[in-house]
Structure formats: structure tokens, C-alpha cells
Design an enzyme around this catalytic site. Structure first.
Site, mmCIF file in Angstrom:
data_model
loop_
_atom_site.group_PDB
_atom_site.id
_atom_site.type_symbol
_atom_site.label_atom_id
_atom_site.label_comp_id
_atom_site.label_asym_id
_atom_site.label_seq_id
_atom_site.Cartn_x
_atom_site.Cartn_y
_atom_site.Cartn_z
ATOM 1 N N ASP A 281 2.082 1.444 13.549
ATOM 2 C CA ASP A 281 1.671 0.612 12.428
ATOM 3 C C ASP A 281 2.817 0.675 11.415
ATOM 4 O O ASP A 281 3.690 1.549 11.497
ATOM 5 C CB ASP A 281 0.359 1.157 11.846
ATOM 6 C CG ASP A 281 -0.074 0.402 10.606
ATOM 7 O OD1 ASP A 281 -0.130 -0.837 10.647
ATOM 8 O OD2 ASP A 281 -0.351 1.064 9.577
ATOM 9 N N ASP B 168 2.812 -0.184 7.333
ATOM 10 C CA ASP B 168 2.496 0.389 6.020
ATOM 11 C C ASP B 168 1.725 1.698 6.174
ATOM 12 O O ASP B 168 0.689 1.750 6.840
ATOM 13 C CB ASP B 168 1.638 -0.574 5.201
ATOM 14 C CG ASP B 168 2.327 -1.906 4.926
ATOM 15 O OD1 ASP B 168 2.375 -2.313 3.770
ATOM 16 O OD2 ASP B 168 2.812 -2.539 5.886
#
Length: 219
Positions: A11, A13
Site C-alpha cells: 500500500d 500512504d
């Protein structure tokens, strides 16, 4: 743990990069423009992984059905697009993880719910565009995470077998998406998590409390 995974997908952020400073900067700038005091950074930081909708909820107490929501949501995204990488950095220690994967010829990529208009300039600004094997955003698929489509597409483009791959994320939807894709999952507790203790309930295969813990799991 898979000793030599086919790929490691991350992922964006709260997992690879600390985007919170730019989210905090933009939201507080928008609040000041509307005559409001800036919020404490930690108040905003906890909700960063939930995206712009959460930012408008935290900053103005507005939900999408409110008549003022769209204007503030649009203004926030415009501010963010103007400066996606002013204060955003890789989490300390993450670059060493990526270099370790590269030294072992393990392709790594990014699968994010961040739209292309923000993700691609950000990845480029941080010098990751030429290093990562793939960047998959919601624009590239029909279904967002936690649906596995984005992870399957990333593996397909890399030429990696999902069941031999690893997905790393800081949100429950990341772990659910990885599980749905048949990948080994690692939940990181150092990201933007409102209640860190809930990570243990996500049913991840492994949990990393710190970047250093993640490095040990991936070595």
C-alpha cells in the site's frame, strides 16, 4: 514467511510513505481560508488512510450529503494536487527495505486506493517510478480494495504468482484484499491507524509494529 516471494506489493500512504504532513498542511490551509484555527497534526494524522472524505469530516464535520461538502472536498483535492510531495517522504528505513528486495531481484510494486492524478506524480517525485515494477490505482480497475482485482492485476503485470506474493498494508481493507487475492499479508502498525490495538483483529498473517520489524520479516 515465503523465503523468496514472487513479488512484494505495498500500500502507499501509511505503509511506504508518510503523506500525513502534506494532508495536514492542505487541510489546515483550507481551514484557515474559511476562518478556522488549524487543527493539531495528530488529530488529522489518524484519519489519513481513510482519504479525502475523512479529511473533510475531520476538518469541517461534513458528510458527502451536506450541501457544502463538494466545494470543500474539491478545494482540498486541488490544494493537495498542487503539492503532493512538499513534505511527504518515505518512512525512515523503507528505502533500505526496497533496496534489499532489489538486490535479491524480487520485484516490488504499489497497489493503492489513491487516484492516478495524485499517486503517479507522488511516486515520481520520490524517485520511485523507475524502481517499482508496477503502480496500480483505482483508475486501473473496476473494484477498489478490499476486492482483490487490483492485486491480481499487479501480479499479472509483474508476471508473479499471487500465492507466492506478499502484500503489506496499514488498513484492514489492505489485509482483506491480500487475503482475497491469496497472498501472504503483513499488517503494519506504524501507519495511520486510529486504534493500533485493532490491527491484531485483522487476521493478517504477520504484523510489523515498526519499519525495522517489517525489514526483518522481508529479509
Amino acid at each position: 514467511m515465503i523465503q523468496q516471494p514472487s513479488t512484494v506489493l505495498f500500500d502507499l500512504d501509511g505503509t511506504l510513505i508518510d503523506t500525513a504532513p502534506d494532508f495536514i498542511r492542505c487541510l489546515n490551509l483550507l481551514r484557515v481560508r474559511h476562518g478556522l484555527e488549524p487543527l493539531p497534526p495528530e488529530t488529522i494524522r489518524r484519519s489519513v488512510s481513510n482519504g479525502a472524505r475523512a479529511m473533510i469530516r475531520v476538518g469541517f464535520g461534513l458528510e458527502p450529503e451536506h450541501p457544502d461538502y463538494l466545494e470543500k472536498h474539491t478545494a482540498f483535492l486541488d490544494l493537495y494536487e498542487e503539492g503532493v510531495a512538499i513534505e511527504t517522504r518515505l518512512f525512515e528505513g523503507v528505502d533500505a527495505i526496497l533496496r534489499n528486495l532489489e538486490s535479491r531481484a524480487i520485484p516490488w510494486g504499489i497497489v493503492t486506493n489513491k487516484p492516478v492524478r495524485f499517486a503517479e506524480p507522488l511516486v515520481a517525485a520520490l524517485g520511485l517510478a523507475q524502481r517499482c515494477a508496477v503502480v496500480i490505482c483505482p483508475d486501473h480497475v473496476t473494484h477498489r480494495k478490499p476486492h482483490p482485482e487490483a492485486l491480481h492485476l499487479a501480479c499479472q503485470r509483474i508476471g508473479a504468482e499471487p500465492t507466492r506474493g506478499i502484500y503489506v498494508g496499514d488498513h484492514e481493507r489492505d489485509i482483506e484484499a491480500g487475503r482475497n487475492a491469496g497472498m501472504t499479508t503483513i499488517a503494519v502498525r506504524y501507519g495511520y491507524i486510529e486504534e493500533p490495538e485493532t490491527v491484531d483483529l485483522w487476521q493478517a498473517d504477520l504484523v510489523a509494529d515498526t519499519v525495522q520489524d517489517l525489514a526483518k520479516l522481508l529479509q
